[in-house]
Scaffold this motif. Structure first.
Motif, PDB file in Angstrom:
ATOM      1  N   TYR A   1       0.852  -1.199   0.000  1.00  0.00           N
ATOM      2  CA  TYR A   1       0.000   0.000   0.000  1.00  0.00           C
ATOM      3  C   TYR A   1       0.890   1.251   0.000  1.00  0.00           C
ATOM      4  CZ  TYR A   1      -3.438   3.463   1.342  1.00  0.00           C
ATOM      5  OH  TYR A   1      -4.230   4.592   1.362  1.00  0.00           O
TER       6      TYR A   1
ATOM      7  N   THR B   1       2.630   1.751  -3.329  1.00  0.00           N
ATOM      8  CA  THR B   1       1.660   2.145  -4.361  1.00  0.00           C
ATOM      9  C   THR B   1       1.327   3.633  -4.225  1.00  0.00           C
ATOM     10  OG1 THR B   1       0.690  -0.062  -4.294  1.00  0.00           O
ATOM     11  CG2 THR B   1      -0.609   1.630  -5.359  1.00  0.00           C
ATOM     12  N   GLN B   2       1.058   4.068  -2.987  1.00  0.00           N
ATOM     13  CA  GLN B   2       0.693   5.474  -2.776  1.00  0.00           C
ATOM     14  C   GLN B   2       1.867   6.390  -3.110  1.00  0.00           C
ATOM     15  OE1 GLN B   2      -2.472   6.309  -2.225  1.00  0.00           O
ATOM     16  NE2 GLN B   2      -2.809   4.101  -2.314  1.00  0.00           N
TER      17      GLN B   2
ATOM     18  N   ALA C   1       1.653   7.772   3.948  1.00  0.00           N
ATOM     19  CA  ALA C   1       1.109   6.510   3.428  1.00  0.00           C
ATOM     20  C   ALA C   1       1.065   5.449   4.527  1.00  0.00           C
ATOM     21  CB  ALA C   1       1.954   6.024   2.250  1.00  0.00           C
TER      22      ALA C   1
ATOM     23  N   ALA D   1      -2.208   3.372   5.972  1.00  0.00           N
ATOM     24  CA  ALA D   1      -2.257   1.904   6.061  1.00  0.00           C
ATOM     25  C   ALA D   1      -2.651   1.466   7.470  1.00  0.00           C
ATOM     26  CB  ALA D   1      -0.899   1.303   5.678  1.00  0.00           C
TER      27      ALA D   1
ATOM     28  N   TYR E   1      -4.424  -2.348   8.114  1.00  0.00           N
ATOM     29  CA  TYR E   1      -3.494  -3.263   7.445  1.00  0.00           C
ATOM     30  C   TYR E   1      -2.257  -3.563   8.301  1.00  0.00           C
ATOM     31  CZ  TYR E   1      -6.032  -1.664   3.251  1.00  0.00           C
ATOM     32  OH  TYR E   1      -6.983  -1.339   2.330  1.00  0.00           O
TER      33      TYR E   1
ATOM     34  N   ARG F   1      -1.446  -3.835  -6.698  1.00  0.00           N
ATOM     35  CA  ARG F   1      -1.500  -2.517  -6.063  1.00  0.00           C
ATOM     36  C   ARG F   1      -2.083  -2.587  -4.658  1.00  0.00           C
ATOM     37  NH1 ARG F   1      -5.188   0.275  -7.755  1.00  0.00           N
ATOM     38  NH2 ARG F   1      -4.324   2.342  -7.394  1.00  0.00           N
ATOM     39  N   ASP F   2      -1.869  -1.478  -3.932  1.00  0.00           N
ATOM     40  CA  ASP F   2      -2.490  -1.268  -2.617  1.00  0.00           C
ATOM     41  C   ASP F   2      -2.255  -2.455  -1.676  1.00  0.00           C
ATOM     42  OD1 ASP F   2      -3.210   1.297  -3.122  1.00  0.00           O
ATOM     43  OD2 ASP F   2      -5.196   0.821  -3.845  1.00  0.00           O
ATOM     44  N   SER F   3      -3.320  -2.900  -0.971  1.00  0.00           N
ATOM     45  CA  SER F   3      -3.082  -3.958   0.022  1.00  0.00           C
ATOM     46  C   SER F   3      -3.152  -5.344  -0.604  1.00  0.00           C
ATOM     47  CB  SER F   3      -4.107  -3.859   1.151  1.00  0.00           C
ATOM     48  OG  SER F   3      -5.388  -4.196   0.658  1.00  0.00           O
TER      49      SER F   3
ATOM     50  N   ARG G   1      -6.570  -9.952  -1.572  1.00  0.00           N
ATOM     51  CA  ARG G   1      -6.325  -9.010  -0.478  1.00  0.00           C
ATOM     52  C   ARG G   1      -5.383  -9.628   0.553  1.00  0.00           C
ATOM     53  NH1 ARG G   1      -7.565  -3.674  -1.101  1.00  0.00           N
ATOM     54  NH2 ARG G   1      -9.583  -3.466  -2.085  1.00  0.00           N
TER      55      ARG G   1
END
Ligand code: NDP
Ligand code: HSE
Length: 436
Positions: free
Chosen positions: A164, A167-168, A179, A183, A188, A284-286, A305
């Motif tokens: 995450y 990605t950010q 970021a 998270a 997360y 991407r992300d989580s 996820r």
């Protein structure tokens, strides 16, 4: 209809997600399995906290040991995290003949062998699907579908928080601290997010994957790890210009030095530059993604996820249903006998590397730098100069070389008068095989 009473230890992101999800799915589980699951007791630190759950407040207490020893409790789910009291609680539950479900990678990566042996001896389930890559079914495929597969290599993104953050940073130029704080608020991160950003969490997951895939005891301390806290926006921008995304990857592989007693394995976690066309670059992300390379099945890819209360609760609930079915049918799953593993040192592993140097911009500097690479047998694949004068930066990508030779090169480069600074050194995932 069988009715089983569940003792839930911990009711934070994952525990609260489980309570809510079971509430929604109880009837479906009952129809499919003939078992009605009831969360009968819940242990937390503070009973005063509002958890936004529609459950009788009387089920909450602060004494997890009392729940474990309660003869009315049939199955124990541990989502407290950390080593103690989780380790003692699980040991006691197993000794009392209760199946246990846990999402606790830190515990399993340090004391898994002891707990697996105790569960086998007691003939009860110890299930831990949620401990690696959150919602993604990975442990069960490795334990069951791939039980006879000669797995060679596992590689992937196994930490949602760092994915995450990266990605950010790369998509909207967010700074690292901002970021990370997002998270954390999305549920997360670990209680101490150092575990995520310094690679301990991914290292624990890599150790568990290696243990299950290779049938050998690999513990957290066997894993070489580097975190992402030193990765800067400049590194990410430079990687993009060169055609790469920066990702935190975990690799567990069987190496050539095994003996009759057990396999030799190498397990590591570190940031890596991944070619933009590689499937991992678009995770991407989580989200997490894991490739398994088997001798017979070839390449498998798992994606989903990797963090978050509700997705992780999905994996915990799957284990809970499995444990409940096994309990009523009297047939627990077993991890099987684990053999010792030999661990190959990071010094002997080979990789391509990205290296950024701040240098003086004058005749002869490039030759002296290139000479250092050459003396250590490190071959340069590409080189670019950015900036001029005092701001000159040389960026190298090497061909594959041994870690110990690369480290010797860096030591000598730091000693050159014309090299002002050796910046971040990042391993590069090769172009040749898209999955390696
Ligand atoms: P949280 O910190 O959100 O929740 C921990 C819970 O444990 C809290 O309810 C806390 O009580 C309770 N607790 C802490 N100490 C004790 C104790 N001594 N006795 C009783 N209860 C206690 O953690 P998460 O839910 O995020 O994570 C739980 C586990 O799941 C960890 O092992 C984590 O690594 C793992 N995991 C987490 C994922 C995620 O995305 N969050 C994904 C995959 C795995 P109180 O609420 O009163 O403070
Ligand atoms: N903190 C972990 C992560 C939770 O970010 O991946 C899932 O294991």
């Amino acid at each position: 209809m069988n009715r089983l009473r569940v003792g839930l230890l911990g009711c934070g992101n994952v525990g609260a997600g489980l309570v809510a999800l079971l509430d929604e799915q109880r009837a479906v589980v009952a129809v499919r399995t003939g078992i009605e699951l009831e969360i009968a007791r819940i242990a937390v630190r503070s009973t005063a906290k509002d958890r936004g759950l529609s459950i009788d407040p009387a089920v909450f207490c602060t004494d997890a040991a009392d729940i474990v020893s309660d003869p009315e409790i049939d199955i124990v789910v541990e989502v407290i995290g950390g080593i103690e009291p989780a380790r003692s609680l699980l040991r006691d539950a197993i000794a009392a003949g209760k199946p246990v479900v846990t999402a606790n990678k830190e515990l399993l990566a340090n004391h898994g062998a002891e707990l697996f042996a105790a569960a086998d001896d007691a003939g009860v389930d110890l299930l831990f699907e949620a401990a690696v890559a959150g919602a993604i079914p990975l442990i069960r495929p490795l334990r069951e579908s791939l039980a006879a597969e000669p797995v060679q290599r596992i590689m992937g993104i196994v930490n949602g928080t760092t994915n995450y953050i990266l990605t950010q940073m790369s998509e909207r130029g967010a700074n690292y601290a901002e970021a990370l704080s997002e998270a954390q608020s999305l549920g997360y991160a670990e209680r101490d997010p150092t575990a995520d950003v310094e690679g301990f969490d991914a290292g624990a997951k890599a150790a568990i994957l290696a243990t299950v895939a290779f049938g050998a005891v690999v513990v957290a301390g066997d894993v070489y790890h580097e975190g992402i806290s030193r990765i800067t926006l400049d590194d990410i921008e430079m990687a993009r210009r060169l055609g790469y995304a920066v990702k935190a990857v975990a690799v567990a592989e069987r190496t050539a030095g095994g003996n009759g007693e057990g396999p030799e394995v190498a397990v590591r976690v570190h940031p890596a530059m991944v070619p933009v066309q590689h499937p991992l670059a678009s995770v991407r992300d989580s989200f997490n993604a894991v490739f398994i390379q088997g001798g017979a099945v070839g390449e498998l890819m798992f994606y989903g996820r990797g963090a978050g209360g509700r997705p992780t609760a999905g994996a915990v609930l799957g284990d809970l249903v499995d444990a409940a079915v096994n309990l009523t049918s009297g047939g627990p799953g077993r991890i099987g006998r684990l053999v010792p593993a030999r661990i190959r040192s990071i010094d002997d592993l080979r990789s391509e590397y990205y290296i950024g140097l701040e240098v003086a911009d004058r005749p002869g500097v490039l030759a002296s730098v290139a000479d250092v690479f050459g003396r250590h047998g490190v071959s340069i694949r590409s080189m670019e100069q950015h900036g001029l004068g005092d701001d000159a930066q040389l960026v190298f990508i090497t061909h594959e070389c041994r870690e110990r030779d690369l480290q010797a090169t860096l030591r000598d480069l730091r000693g050159l008068e014309a090299v002002h600074e050796v910046g971040n050194v990042i391993r590069v995932i090769g172009h040749e095989n898209p999955h390696q």
